[in-house]
Design an enzyme around this catalytic site. Structure first.
Site: not given
Ligand SMILES: *Cc1c(COP(=O)(O)O)cnc(C)c1O
Length: 388
Positions: A177, A205, A239
């Site tokens: 990320s 992602h 996302k």
């Molecule tokens: C955003 C994210 C999460 C958490 O997901 P949410 O649904 O926002 O709680 C977990 N792992 C990664 C790699 C992320 O980027």
């Protein structure tokens, strides 16, 4: 009470580490309104531009009429709605796994998966740059927690070979990320198969963005391994999918184990069923709208092209996460603030989120960005570079 809280907060402020929330007054999109001012935003994870899509808004209205607003209870009591159930089947099919299970958030999915699958007698071997939720999960599980240098398969194999743990769990982000780079998934799976380990792959992602029809990192071109029984696949739905929530897809025994013992699944209210209804529409758009992924690729290429001659360098990423390495925290913050004055939002990422001396601007691209948006950003950065 706790007078040291104020002291800590002051110290944080003095080090320039105090964080602020900005209040967004518009829907999430490539242009957003904050304090009445319009900004061009390169800071959201809405990679496909679905968060404010009219079809999803319409589905939310239909879903609310059909299912109401609140789930009313947890999944194991009577909060598990037909909408959740249908979405789980569709997600399993879409990602090529026998079963899928919805969680409220990606954070909760990671906590639930890791703590349900391993405990005191077990070992977790994890990439050092994994998401915070995976690290929290590892600590909570009480398993032996070993971290290997980012992407270092040799170190991973040494740890796997040396471990005499009852169960071994390898954990990796699929797309990292803060770096935007992609894990060597094929090699990770081969190592897990060789050492009888399970691989938890966090595709927060990649889902919707990468692979054939946006099915995620397991569907990238050289993917002859997607059906490995050693994979526990996790992805978020807040996302690229533009809505909210997360899911885990895996073999039947893994999913059944999560239903029986993942505490972040069991002891919480199910998400509003209308969200699952909306996600069915979102998945259709993800599958159909190849042009969104094409637009993303075009935007990534345009950004790289426009920043070529800059002294700050983009990290080698082929994903919508395009970090621009600046080095010093103060410099990264300064650039981010100058851009903000010009109405462009790009967050500065500083230690401890990234290593010392590796502060960066984290540019997140979306299919909703127009070429003129990318041009505005690259021109602004080129001008800022001249007077720094
Ligand atoms: C955003 C994210 C999460 C958490 O997901 P949410 O649904 O926002 O709680 C977990 N792992 C990664 C790699 C992320 O980027």
């Amino acid at each position: 009470m706790f007078p040291d809280l104020a002291e800590q907060l002051r110290a944080r402020e003095q080090q320039g580490l105090r964080r602020f929330r900005q209040v967004v007054e518009s829907p999430q999109a490539s242009h957003i309104t904050i304090d009445g001012r319009n900004y061009l935003a390169f800071s959201s994870n809405d990679y496909l531009g679905l968060a404010n899509h009219p079809d999803l808004i319409q589905s939310a209205c239909v879903g609310a009429k059909q299912y109401g607003v609140g789930a009313g209870a947890s999944h194991l009591i009577n909060g598990h709605s037909a909408a959740h159930h249908i979405l789980e089947d569709v997600l399993a099919q879409f990602t090529g796994f026998p079963k899928a299970l919805l969680f409220s958030t990606g954070y909760m999915a990671n906590i639930g998966v890791v703590t349900a699958l391993v405990g005191r007698e077990d070992a977790i071997i994890a990439d050092k740059l994994n998401h915070a939720s995976l690290n929290d999960a590892a600590l909570l599980s009480r398993a032996k927690f070993i971290r290997f240098p980012h992407l270092d398969l040799t170190a991973l194999e040494q740890h796997l070979a040396a471990s005499s743990a009852r169960r071994k769990l390898v954990i990796s982000d699929a797309v990292f990320s803060m770096e935007g780079d992609i894990a060597p998934i094929k090699q990770l799976i081969a190592l897990c198969e060789k050492y009888h380990a399970l691989l938890v792959l966090d595709d927060a992602h990649g889902f919707g963005v990468l692979g054939e029809k946006g099915r995620g990192s397991l569907f990238l071109p050289d993917s002859d391994y997607v059906h490995s029984p050693n994979i526990v696949y996790m992805a978020t739905l807040g996302k690229a999918a533009g809505v909210f929530g997360a899911f885990v897809a895996a073999q039947v025994d893994v999913i059944e184990t999560l239903i029986q013992s993942a505490r972040s699944y069991i002891y919480t209210t199910a998400t509003p069923p209308l969200l699952s209804h909306v996600l069915l529409t979102s998945l259709k758009l993800i599958e159909q709208d190849e042009w969104r992924r094409d637009a993303l690729l075009r935007n990534i290429a345009q950004l790289k092209n426009g920043l070529q001659s800059l002294s700050w360098k983009l990290l080698p990423s082929t994903t919508p996460i395009q970090p621009l390495l600046v080095g010093e925290s103060t410099e990264a913050v300064r650039i981010s603030e100058r851009l903000r004055e010009q109405g462009i939002l790009v967050p500065a990422i500083r230690p401890p989120t990234v290593p010392q001396g590796m502060a960066r601007l984290r540019i997140s691209l979306s299919a909703a960005h127009q070429l003129r948006d990318i041009r505005r950003l690259t021109q602004a950065l080129n001008e800022l570079a001249l007077d720094s």
